[in-house]
Motif scaffolding. Structure first.
Motif, PDB file in Angstrom:
ATOM      1  N   ALA A 143       0.871  -1.307  -0.001  1.00  0.00           N
ATOM      2  CA  ALA A 143      -0.007   0.054   0.043  1.00  0.00           C
ATOM      3  C   ALA A 143       0.765   1.162   0.068  1.00  0.00           C
ATOM      4  CB  ALA A 143      -0.924   0.030   1.426  1.00  0.00           C
ATOM      5  N   ARG A 144       2.155   1.020  -0.039  1.00  0.00           N
ATOM      6  CA  ARG A 144       3.026   2.237  -0.130  1.00  0.00           C
ATOM      7  C   ARG A 144       2.711   3.262  -0.989  1.00  0.00           C
ATOM      8  NH1 ARG A 144       8.399   3.199   1.933  1.00  0.00           N
ATOM      9  NH2 ARG A 144       8.486   0.682   2.160  1.00  0.00           N
ATOM     10  N   GLY A 145       2.419   4.511  -0.630  1.00  0.00           N
ATOM     11  CA  GLY A 145       2.333   5.797  -1.431  1.00  0.00           C
ATOM     12  C   GLY A 145       0.982   5.919  -2.054  1.00  0.00           C
ATOM     13  N   ALA A 146      -0.083   4.979  -1.516  1.00  0.00           N
ATOM     14  CA  ALA A 146      -1.298   4.844  -1.966  1.00  0.00           C
ATOM     15  C   ALA A 146      -2.297   5.725  -0.951  1.00  0.00           C
ATOM     16  CB  ALA A 146      -1.887   3.435  -2.451  1.00  0.00           C
ATOM     17  N   VAL A 147      -3.431   6.049  -1.687  1.00  0.00           N
ATOM     18  CA  VAL A 147      -4.837   6.403  -0.792  1.00  0.00           C
ATOM     19  C   VAL A 147      -5.597   5.072  -0.577  1.00  0.00           C
ATOM     20  CG1 VAL A 147      -6.832   7.556  -0.769  1.00  0.00           C
ATOM     21  CG2 VAL A 147      -4.742   8.362  -1.922  1.00  0.00           C
ATOM     22  N   LEU A 148      -5.648   4.824   0.824  1.00  0.00           N
ATOM     23  CA  LEU A 148      -6.501   3.577   1.205  1.00  0.00           C
ATOM     24  C   LEU A 148      -7.885   3.951   0.942  1.00  0.00           C
ATOM     25  CD1 LEU A 148      -4.514   2.489   4.570  1.00  0.00           C
ATOM     26  CD2 LEU A 148      -4.337   1.712   2.123  1.00  0.00           C
ATOM     27  N   VAL A 149      -8.715   2.976   0.476  1.00  0.00           N
ATOM     28  CA  VAL A 149     -10.094   2.696   0.444  1.00  0.00           C
ATOM     29  C   VAL A 149     -10.706   1.803   1.211  1.00  0.00           C
ATOM     30  CG1 VAL A 149     -12.058   3.019  -0.913  1.00  0.00           C
ATOM     31  CG2 VAL A 149      -9.602   4.154  -1.742  1.00  0.00           C
ATOM     32  N   ALA A 150     -11.736   1.945   1.660  1.00  0.00           N
ATOM     33  CA  ALA A 150     -12.651   0.772   2.553  1.00  0.00           C
ATOM     34  C   ALA A 150     -14.085   1.258   2.734  1.00  0.00           C
ATOM     35  CB  ALA A 150     -11.941   0.383   3.940  1.00  0.00           C
ATOM     36  N   HIS A 151     -14.772   0.002   2.916  1.00  0.00           N
ATOM     37  CA  HIS A 151     -16.088   0.396   2.790  1.00  0.00           C
ATOM     38  C   HIS A 151     -16.576   0.246   4.460  1.00  0.00           C
ATOM     39  CE1 HIS A 151     -20.237   0.860   1.231  1.00  0.00           C
ATOM     40  NE2 HIS A 151     -20.690  -0.319   2.322  1.00  0.00           N
ATOM     41  N   ASN A 152     -16.748   1.411   4.981  1.00  0.00           N
ATOM     42  CA  ASN A 152     -16.960   1.601   6.519  1.00  0.00           C
ATOM     43  C   ASN A 152     -15.434   1.777   6.966  1.00  0.00           C
ATOM     44  OD1 ASN A 152     -17.863   2.028   9.041  1.00  0.00           O
ATOM     45  ND2 ASN A 152     -18.204  -0.220   9.421  1.00  0.00           N
ATOM     46  N   ALA A 153     -14.739   2.487   6.489  1.00  0.00           N
ATOM     47  CA  ALA A 153     -13.405   2.548   6.996  1.00  0.00           C
ATOM     48  C   ALA A 153     -12.853   2.670   8.179  1.00  0.00           C
ATOM     49  CB  ALA A 153     -12.657   3.919   5.859  1.00  0.00           C
ATOM     50  N   ALA A 154     -13.712   3.369   9.185  1.00  0.00           N
ATOM     51  CA  ALA A 154     -13.353   3.264  10.525  1.00  0.00           C
ATOM     52  C   ALA A 154     -13.164   2.064  11.083  1.00  0.00           C
ATOM     53  CB  ALA A 154     -14.480   4.014  11.267  1.00  0.00           C
ATOM     54  N   PHE A 155     -13.846   1.051  10.564  1.00  0.00           N
ATOM     55  CA  PHE A 155     -13.828  -0.415  11.152  1.00  0.00           C
ATOM     56  C   PHE A 155     -12.435  -0.980  10.798  1.00  0.00           C
ATOM     57  CE2 PHE A 155     -14.234  -5.027  10.644  1.00  0.00           C
ATOM     58  CZ  PHE A 155     -14.711  -5.573  11.568  1.00  0.00           C
ATOM     59  N   ASP A 156     -12.011  -0.885   9.348  1.00  0.00           N
ATOM     60  CA  ASP A 156     -10.853  -1.622   8.773  1.00  0.00           C
ATOM     61  C   ASP A 156      -9.487  -0.868   9.232  1.00  0.00           C
ATOM     62  OD1 ASP A 156     -11.802  -3.626   6.826  1.00  0.00           O
ATOM     63  OD2 ASP A 156     -13.032  -1.672   6.633  1.00  0.00           O
ATOM     64  N   MET A 157      -9.747   0.640   9.270  1.00  0.00           N
ATOM     65  CA  MET A 157      -8.538   1.260   9.725  1.00  0.00           C
ATOM     66  C   MET A 157      -8.175   1.138  11.237  1.00  0.00           C
ATOM     67  SD  MET A 157      -7.621   2.465   7.097  1.00  0.00           S
ATOM     68  CE  MET A 157      -8.384   1.451   5.887  1.00  0.00           C
ATOM     69  N   GLY A 158      -9.285   1.097  11.930  1.00  0.00           N
ATOM     70  CA  GLY A 158      -9.270   0.758  13.403  1.00  0.00           C
ATOM     71  C   GLY A 158      -8.353  -0.432  13.758  1.00  0.00           C
ATOM     72  N   PHE A 159      -8.655  -1.705  13.071  1.00  0.00           N
ATOM     73  CA  PHE A 159      -7.887  -2.928  13.176  1.00  0.00           C
ATOM     74  C   PHE A 159      -6.506  -2.673  12.758  1.00  0.00           C
ATOM     75  CE2 PHE A 159     -12.056  -4.793  14.026  1.00  0.00           C
ATOM     76  CZ  PHE A 159     -11.932  -5.915  14.675  1.00  0.00           C
ATOM     77  N   LEU A 160      -6.310  -1.817  11.628  1.00  0.00           N
ATOM     78  CA  LEU A 160      -5.001  -1.770  11.144  1.00  0.00           C
ATOM     79  C   LEU A 160      -4.280  -1.020  12.316  1.00  0.00           C
ATOM     80  CD1 LEU A 160      -5.385  -1.226   7.268  1.00  0.00           C
ATOM     81  CD2 LEU A 160      -4.588  -3.285   8.556  1.00  0.00           C
ATOM     82  N   LYS A 161      -4.564  -0.122  12.549  1.00  0.00           N
ATOM     83  CA  LYS A 161      -4.003   0.843  13.575  1.00  0.00           C
ATOM     84  C   LYS A 161      -3.523   0.090  14.899  1.00  0.00           C
ATOM     85  CE  LYS A 161      -5.892   5.391  12.228  1.00  0.00           C
ATOM     86  NZ  LYS A 161      -6.731   6.390  12.681  1.00  0.00           N
ATOM     87  N   ARG A 162      -4.565  -0.453  15.418  1.00  0.00           N
ATOM     88  CA  ARG A 162      -4.389  -1.283  16.577  1.00  0.00           C
ATOM     89  C   ARG A 162      -3.318  -2.399  16.285  1.00  0.00           C
ATOM     90  NH1 ARG A 162      -9.999  -0.836  17.293  1.00  0.00           N
ATOM     91  NH2 ARG A 162     -10.307  -3.031  16.510  1.00  0.00           N
ATOM     92  N   ALA A 163      -3.366  -3.036  15.399  1.00  0.00           N
ATOM     93  CA  ALA A 163      -2.477  -4.248  14.911  1.00  0.00           C
ATOM     94  C   ALA A 163      -0.837  -3.600  14.864  1.00  0.00           C
ATOM     95  CB  ALA A 163      -2.685  -4.929  13.759  1.00  0.00           C
ATOM     96  N   GLY A 164      -0.903  -2.403  14.208  1.00  0.00           N
ATOM     97  CA  GLY A 164       0.551  -1.646  14.091  1.00  0.00           C
ATOM     98  C   GLY A 164       0.950  -1.246  15.499  1.00  0.00           C
ATOM     99  N   ALA A 165       0.090  -0.752  16.186  1.00  0.00           N
ATOM    100  CA  ALA A 165       0.393  -0.102  17.608  1.00  0.00           C
ATOM    101  C   ALA A 165       0.967  -1.424  18.488  1.00  0.00           C
ATOM    102  CB  ALA A 165      -0.730   0.490  18.393  1.00  0.00           C
ATOM    103  N   ALA A 166       0.416  -2.402  18.311  1.00  0.00           N
ATOM    104  CA  ALA A 166       0.827  -3.606  19.181  1.00  0.00           C
ATOM    105  C   ALA A 166       2.048  -4.068  18.751  1.00  0.00           C
ATOM    106  CB  ALA A 166      -0.224  -4.807  19.047  1.00  0.00           C
ATOM    107  N   LEU A 167       2.521  -4.056  17.679  1.00  0.00           N
ATOM    108  CA  LEU A 167       3.587  -4.416  17.036  1.00  0.00           C
ATOM    109  C   LEU A 167       4.750  -3.437  16.725  1.00  0.00           C
ATOM    110  CD1 LEU A 167       2.168  -6.568  14.006  1.00  0.00           C
ATOM    111  CD2 LEU A 167       3.113  -7.305  16.067  1.00  0.00           C
ATOM    112  N   ASP A 168       4.681  -2.189  17.418  1.00  0.00           N
ATOM    113  CA  ASP A 168       5.411  -0.963  17.248  1.00  0.00           C
ATOM    114  C   ASP A 168       5.746  -0.480  16.006  1.00  0.00           C
ATOM    115  OD1 ASP A 168       5.527  -0.732  20.111  1.00  0.00           O
ATOM    116  OD2 ASP A 168       7.126  -2.199  20.413  1.00  0.00           O
ATOM    117  N   THR A 169       4.660  -0.911  15.076  1.00  0.00           N
ATOM    118  CA  THR A 169       4.928  -0.544  13.676  1.00  0.00           C
ATOM    119  C   THR A 169       4.004   1.080  13.558  1.00  0.00           C
ATOM    120  OG1 THR A 169       4.836  -2.847  13.010  1.00  0.00           O
ATOM    121  CG2 THR A 169       4.327  -1.267  11.342  1.00  0.00           C
TER     122      THR A 169
END
Length: 579
Positions: free
Chosen positions: A98-124
């Protein structure tokens, strides 16, 4: 003054065209919707210009059992993910995809929330890419009579997508791609041509408001003042140009552009933009000049959408009258009548609190009658309680009362300590008795008095100087200001290579002529004089020339943080006239 000729638009003004924007449409399957749920599948499609350029799909071992209802919904079972990689292995690969791209999702808050939490847990760290939510986009484009809701399956059916969503990540991502393209076709008819336009559209910015963003492109990218104007009928029905709002900025173009985006959330500003028919700008040489010009334009036009333009005359002053038996009076303006003034106060309550503090320290009369030595009267209740020296019945002579009022004038002019220390014993008693609310009221009165004394000294010191020429070094050169009786009379900038003293001499020559004001008052509004004083008090400001004395009495005010210490000081009140 209107803005200068339009500048050539920059690439920032043009924005990023949607036709060349890279989108990564992502969909996640999870073990649930709560914060403790885990990702079970990631699917993503990379597209640009309507063409698919790549796909990403993987199951993810959630390290927990998948609930049966979720397995029935998605078709993903525990057996399917037992040998799948963990999210720690998958996430770096997805971010690279996904580097350099605009992310798109249907009900983006749901998907982005999981990605953010996963990244935070992994110090990413979350790279904070732009995100487009097709749910928000659909709500802004489609009418209720077109679709009953904005679920992905409903939109896929409405747009007849070749892929039918089935609660599997890659399939749903492919369906979302077709929904995205269909929605982009619809918003193109509404003037949405860039990525910036699309993000504003999804944030609920009306097309009418966004359409006016072109006004900003003709404005200078320089410090100054901007005014929103409109041609509106006056009370007589005659259409006239009216100033709706006045603002200032170090970059006029950038600030005005923000009014047409979701960054501006104030409801009254959206209404103002809708009513306005144009924007005008005046470039200023220094930020202080912009601040002052903003204040003067607000005072001149009283724009309906500037909050501080309402009732600027509501200032109060505490006055010690000049009469045989002086007393305190709360007035609306300062006059050259021999009285001694303290203020201004923004509210009458503040003036009353300061007056109570002074009455607690000095037993001046509080009655409003004219007193005469030849016709003694009857003492009032305050006199009987010892809170007034009772000049009305001859308890004190006129000379003794004059001596008392002269001590009060010294407090107002030069030394605040007698008022503060007069409450030492009372405050100590209240605190010892744990009467903290009463002690707080006494302290509030003293605070109102100290703030007013500080403001009075600050304004009087500046207003007493016929001319001050000062300079301060900045990134663009030396900012130079000519100040006369507290009013900004001229502003200039000495650029690198110019001699600041020569620029200052030219500024003095061209400076506005300012008449001497009423003693104690600046030749400008109170707010302008305070802005000027704040600039003069900044570290690094150098005085090139001064006519008069810009100084304060040693004990004319104190820092508010020191108020409790002064009020409870063990020392006796300072004698009148000290300091």
């Amino acid at each position: 003054m209107r803005s200068p000729a339009p500048l050539q638009p920059s690439f920032d003004d043009l924005g990023h065209p949607l036709a060349t924007t890279v989108f990564v449409v992502v969909d996640l399957e999870t073990t649930g919707s709560g914060p403790q749920a885990s990702i079970t599948e990631i699917g993503a499609v990379r597209v640009c210009g309507g063409e698919v350029t790549g796909e990403f799909q993987t199951l993810v071992n959630p390290a927990e059992a998948i609930p049966p209802l979720i397995s029935v919904l998605t078709g993903i079972t525990n057996a399917m993910v037992v040998g799948a990689p963990r999210v720690a292995e998958v996430l770096p690969s997805f971010w690279e995809f996904a580097r350099g791209a605009v992310l798109v999702a249907h009900n983006a808050a749901f998907d982005m929330g999981f990605l953010k939490r996963a990244g935070a847990a992994l110090d990413t760290p979350w790279s904070n890419p732009p995100v487009v939510d097709t749910v928000a986009l659909a709500r802004g484009v489609l009418m209720r009579d077109e679709v009953p809701n904005v679920k992905l399956a409903t939109l896929a059916h409405h747009f007849r997508t070749p892929v039918e969503p089935n609660h599997r990540a890659l399939t749903d991502a492919r369906a979302t791609v077709h929904v995205l393209h269909a929605l982009l076709e619809r918003v193109g008819n509404l003037g949405v041509a860039t990525m910036e336009d699309l993000l504003e559209f999804t944030r609920g910015v009306s097309p009418e408001r966004r359409a006016k963003r072109t006004w900003a492109s003709d404005l200078p990218a320089a410090p100054g003042v901007y005014t929103f104007v409109a041609d509106l009928p006056d009370r007589d029905g005659v259409v006239r140009r009216q100033v709706l709002y006045v603002g200032k900025s170090v970059n006029i173009r950038s600030r005005v552009r923000s009014y047409f985006t979701a960054a501006e959330k104030r409801p009254r500003m959206e209404e103002m933009v809708r009513v306005s028919t144009g924007v005008e700008a005046t470039v200023c040489r220094t930020p202080l000049e912009a601040e002052v010009l903003e204040l003067r334009l607000i005072a001149a036009h009283a724009p309906r959408y500037n909050r501080r333009s309402k009732f600027p005359e509501r200032q109060h002053w505490l006055k010690l009258t000049r009469e045989p038996y002086p007393r305190f009076s709360i007035v609306r303006k300062v006059a050259d009548d021999g009285g001694t003034y303290l203020g201004p106060f923004g509210r009458r309550q503040g003036a009353e609190e300061a007056m109570f503090a002074l009455h607690d320290a000095f037993a001046l009369r509080q009655c409003t009658e004219r007193l005469s030595e030849r016709r003694p009267g009857t003492p009032c209740a305050l006199g009987e309680m010892g809170r007034c020296v009772s000049p009305c019945d001859g308890t004190v002579s006129r000379a003794e009362y004059t001596e008392l009022s002269d001590r009060v004038r010294v407090v107002l002019d030069a030394d605040v300590r007698p008022v503060l220390t007069s409450q030492r014993e009372r405050l100590a008693h209240l605190i010892a008795a744990e009467r903290f609310e009463d002690a707080g009221r006494v302290t509030a009165r003293l605070g109102s008095f100290v703030r007013a004394a500080t403001r009075t000294r600050r304004l009087a010191a500046l207003a007493g100087c016929p001319q001050i020429v000062a300079a301060c070094r900045t990134d663009v050169g030396w900012e130079i200001h000519v100040i006369r009786f507290g009013r900004l009379a001229a502003a200039a900038v000495a650029r690198p290579g110019e001699v600041p003293q020569a620029v200052a001499r030219d500024a003095v020559t061209a400076a506005e002529r300012v008449e001497r004001p009423v003693p104690g008052l600046p030749a400008a509004t109170i707010e302008e004089a305070e802005r000027v004083a704040a600039w003069l008090e900044r570290p690094g400001v150098r005085l090139l020339e001064i006519e008069g004395e810009w100084s304060w009495p040693l004990h004319g005010s104190i820092a508010l943080d020191d108020l409790p210490r002064h009020a409870l000081a063990a020392a006796s009140p300072a004698p009148a006239g000290s300091g």
